[in-house]
Write a protein that holds these residues in place. Structure first.
Motif, PDB file in Angstrom:
ATOM      1  N   LYS A  43      -4.902  -7.192 -19.503  1.00 12.18           N
ATOM      2  CA  LYS A  43      -5.403  -8.076 -19.049  1.00 12.18           C
ATOM      3  C   LYS A  43      -6.467  -8.741 -18.586  1.00 12.18           C
ATOM      4  CE  LYS A  43      -5.211  -3.224 -16.819  1.00 12.18           C
ATOM      5  NZ  LYS A  43      -3.914  -2.606 -16.968  1.00 12.18           N
ATOM      6  N   ASN A  44      -6.627  -9.617 -19.567  1.00 12.57           N
ATOM      7  CA  ASN A  44      -7.374 -10.835 -20.221  1.00 12.57           C
ATOM      8  C   ASN A  44      -6.697 -11.447 -20.796  1.00 12.57           C
ATOM      9  OD1 ASN A  44      -7.954  -9.407 -22.133  1.00 12.57           O
ATOM     10  ND2 ASN A  44      -9.918  -9.398 -22.184  1.00 12.57           N
ATOM     11  N   LEU A  45      -5.607 -11.678 -21.265  1.00 12.39           N
ATOM     12  CA  LEU A  45      -4.801 -12.759 -22.421  1.00 12.39           C
ATOM     13  C   LEU A  45      -5.592 -13.873 -22.337  1.00 12.39           C
ATOM     14  CD1 LEU A  45      -2.318 -12.714 -24.519  1.00 12.39           C
ATOM     15  CD2 LEU A  45      -1.235 -13.764 -22.498  1.00 12.39           C
ATOM     16  N   LYS A  46      -6.240 -14.741 -20.953  1.00 10.37           N
ATOM     17  CA  LYS A  46      -6.311 -16.456 -20.913  1.00 10.37           C
ATOM     18  C   LYS A  46      -7.891 -15.756 -22.123  1.00 10.37           C
ATOM     19  CE  LYS A  46      -9.484 -15.522 -16.772  1.00 10.37           C
ATOM     20  NZ  LYS A  46      -9.539 -13.941 -17.340  1.00 10.37           N
ATOM     21  N   ASP A  47      -8.452 -14.679 -22.079  1.00  8.45           N
ATOM     22  CA  ASP A  47      -9.593 -15.105 -23.165  1.00  8.45           C
ATOM     23  C   ASP A  47      -9.194 -15.103 -24.401  1.00  8.45           C
ATOM     24  OD1 ASP A  47     -11.059 -14.361 -20.619  1.00  8.45           O
ATOM     25  OD2 ASP A  47     -11.251 -12.169 -20.896  1.00  8.45           O
ATOM     26  N   TYR A  48      -8.401 -15.277 -24.874  1.00  8.35           N
ATOM     27  CA  TYR A  48      -7.012 -15.385 -25.822  1.00  8.35           C
ATOM     28  C   TYR A  48      -7.069 -16.391 -26.660  1.00  8.35           C
ATOM     29  CZ  TYR A  48      -8.843 -10.372 -26.125  1.00  8.35           C
ATOM     30  OH  TYR A  48      -9.442  -8.951 -25.395  1.00  8.35           O
ATOM     31  N   ASP A  49      -7.214 -17.187 -27.896  1.00 12.61           N
ATOM     32  CA  ASP A  49      -6.323 -17.913 -28.387  1.00 12.61           C
ATOM     33  C   ASP A  49      -5.561 -17.470 -29.425  1.00 12.61           C
ATOM     34  OD1 ASP A  49      -7.601 -20.083 -26.408  1.00 12.61           O
ATOM     35  OD2 ASP A  49      -9.738 -19.532 -28.201  1.00 12.61           O
ATOM     36  N   VAL A  50      -6.012 -16.829 -30.328  1.00  9.31           N
ATOM     37  CA  VAL A  50      -5.410 -16.326 -31.917  1.00  9.31           C
ATOM     38  C   VAL A  50      -4.484 -15.218 -30.791  1.00  9.31           C
ATOM     39  CG1 VAL A  50      -5.026 -15.957 -34.031  1.00  9.31           C
ATOM     40  CG2 VAL A  50      -6.708 -18.140 -33.158  1.00  9.31           C
ATOM     41  N   ILE A  51      -3.722 -14.301 -31.739  1.00  5.14           N
ATOM     42  CA  ILE A  51      -2.598 -12.839 -30.614  1.00  5.14           C
ATOM     43  C   ILE A  51      -2.345 -13.225 -32.434  1.00  5.14           C
ATOM     44  CG2 ILE A  51      -1.310 -11.578 -29.967  1.00  5.14           C
ATOM     45  CD1 ILE A  51      -2.903 -14.166 -28.292  1.00  5.14           C
ATOM     46  N   PHE A  52      -2.415 -12.159 -33.230  1.00  9.12           N
ATOM     47  CA  PHE A  52      -1.865 -11.431 -34.049  1.00  9.12           C
ATOM     48  C   PHE A  52      -0.658  -9.665 -33.803  1.00  9.12           C
ATOM     49  CE2 PHE A  52      -5.539 -12.665 -36.128  1.00  9.12           C
ATOM     50  CZ  PHE A  52      -5.234 -13.309 -37.440  1.00  9.12           C
ATOM     51  N   VAL A  53       0.006  -9.478 -33.633  1.00  3.75           N
ATOM     52  CA  VAL A  53       1.637  -8.730 -33.665  1.00  3.75           C
ATOM     53  C   VAL A  53       1.570  -8.749 -34.389  1.00  3.75           C
ATOM     54  CG1 VAL A  53       3.226  -8.385 -31.866  1.00  3.75           C
ATOM     55  CG2 VAL A  53       1.811 -10.371 -32.066  1.00  3.75           C
ATOM     56  N   GLY A  54       0.855  -7.149 -34.684  1.00  6.64           N
ATOM     57  CA  GLY A  54       2.108  -6.551 -36.001  1.00  6.64           C
ATOM     58  C   GLY A  54       2.805  -5.630 -35.871  1.00  6.64           C
ATOM     59  N   TYR A  55       3.965  -5.037 -36.387  1.00  4.60           N
ATOM     60  CA  TYR A  55       5.347  -4.497 -36.881  1.00  4.60           C
ATOM     61  C   TYR A  55       5.879  -3.800 -37.957  1.00  4.60           C
ATOM     62  CZ  TYR A  55       7.574  -9.054 -36.434  1.00  4.60           C
ATOM     63  OH  TYR A  55       7.817 -10.398 -36.641  1.00  4.60           O
ATOM     64  N   PRO A  56       6.393  -3.216 -37.647  1.00  2.61           N
ATOM     65  CA  PRO A  56       7.354  -3.138 -38.878  1.00  2.61           C
ATOM     66  C   PRO A  56       8.671  -3.602 -38.768  1.00  2.61           C
ATOM     67  CG  PRO A  56       7.435  -0.914 -37.294  1.00  2.61           C
ATOM     68  CD  PRO A  56       6.853  -2.243 -36.877  1.00  2.61           C
ATOM     69  N   ASN A  57       9.607  -4.133 -40.195  1.00  2.63           N
ATOM     70  CA  ASN A  57      10.566  -4.441 -40.086  1.00  2.63           C
ATOM     71  C   ASN A  57      12.011  -3.124 -39.593  1.00  2.63           C
ATOM     72  OD1 ASN A  57      13.196  -5.169 -40.482  1.00  2.63           O
ATOM     73  ND2 ASN A  57      11.879  -7.452 -41.834  1.00  2.63           N
ATOM     74  N   TRP A  58      12.317  -3.172 -38.588  1.00  2.00           N
ATOM     75  CA  TRP A  58      13.094  -2.047 -38.357  1.00  2.00           C
ATOM     76  C   TRP A  58      15.187  -2.264 -38.742  1.00  2.00           C
ATOM     77  CZ3 TRP A  58      10.470   1.699 -34.853  1.00  2.00           C
ATOM     78  CH2 TRP A  58       9.436   2.557 -34.784  1.00  2.00           C
ATOM     79  N   TRP A  59      15.605  -2.668 -39.619  1.00  2.00           N
ATOM     80  CA  TRP A  59      16.830  -2.733 -39.383  1.00  2.00           C
ATOM     81  C   TRP A  59      16.899  -4.446 -39.223  1.00  2.00           C
ATOM     82  CZ3 TRP A  59      20.288   0.377 -40.823  1.00  2.00           C
ATOM     83  CH2 TRP A  59      20.208   1.772 -41.225  1.00  2.00           C
TER      84      TRP A  59
END
Length: 137
Positions: A43-59
């Motif tokens: 809801k408040n993306l404007k409040d963030y400067d650094v975004i970590f995005v974690g995920y598994p590597n599938w295929w």
């Protein structure tokens, strides 16, 4: 470790929990270029400067829900740090894919952790964060 907020990327679709059916479904989604609908939204993306995005590597790629996530948001002017668990193929080409999807963001390759070592990765992740100046003291 960074003092940041946690956000779970969740989908309408419920995935099977045994590993083999899960990765089979991931492969089917990937082949169909399916974008699962997300049920959680920032809801408040404007409040963030650094975004970590974690995920598994599938295929050799990100899960399709991560594509849905990048389709939904514009990270222009932000720093995006992908991190991944894997069975041996590290990020494959997913960092380059994110750079292509988020052309106006700075994308920094984060930690790549073998799935079998994920439970013992705290120290290596904290070392990586410290080198980047992102570890909260």
């Amino acid at each position: 470790a960074t003092g940041g907020d946690l956000f779970a990327i969740e989908t309408e679709k419920k995935y099977p929990s045994p590993h083999k059916p899960l990765i089979d479904e991931a492969k089917r989604e990937q082949e169909a270029n399916e974008r699962p609908r997300l049920t959680t939204h920032i809801k408040n993306l404007k409040d963030y400067d650094v975004i970590f995005v974690g995920y598994p590597n599938w295929w050799y790629d990100m899960p399709m829900a991560i594509y849905s996530f990048f389709d939904e948001y514009d990270f222009s002017g932000k720093t995006v740090i992908p991190f991944v668990t894997h069975g041996g193929s590290r990020f494959s080409q997913s960092v380059e894919t994110i750079r292509g999807l988020e052309k106006q963001a700075e994308v920094i390759e984060g930690p790549s952790i073998p799935g079998r070592s994920a439970g013992d990765s705290r120290e290596s992740i904290q070392t990586w964060l410290q080198r980047q100046g992102l570890l909260k003291k």
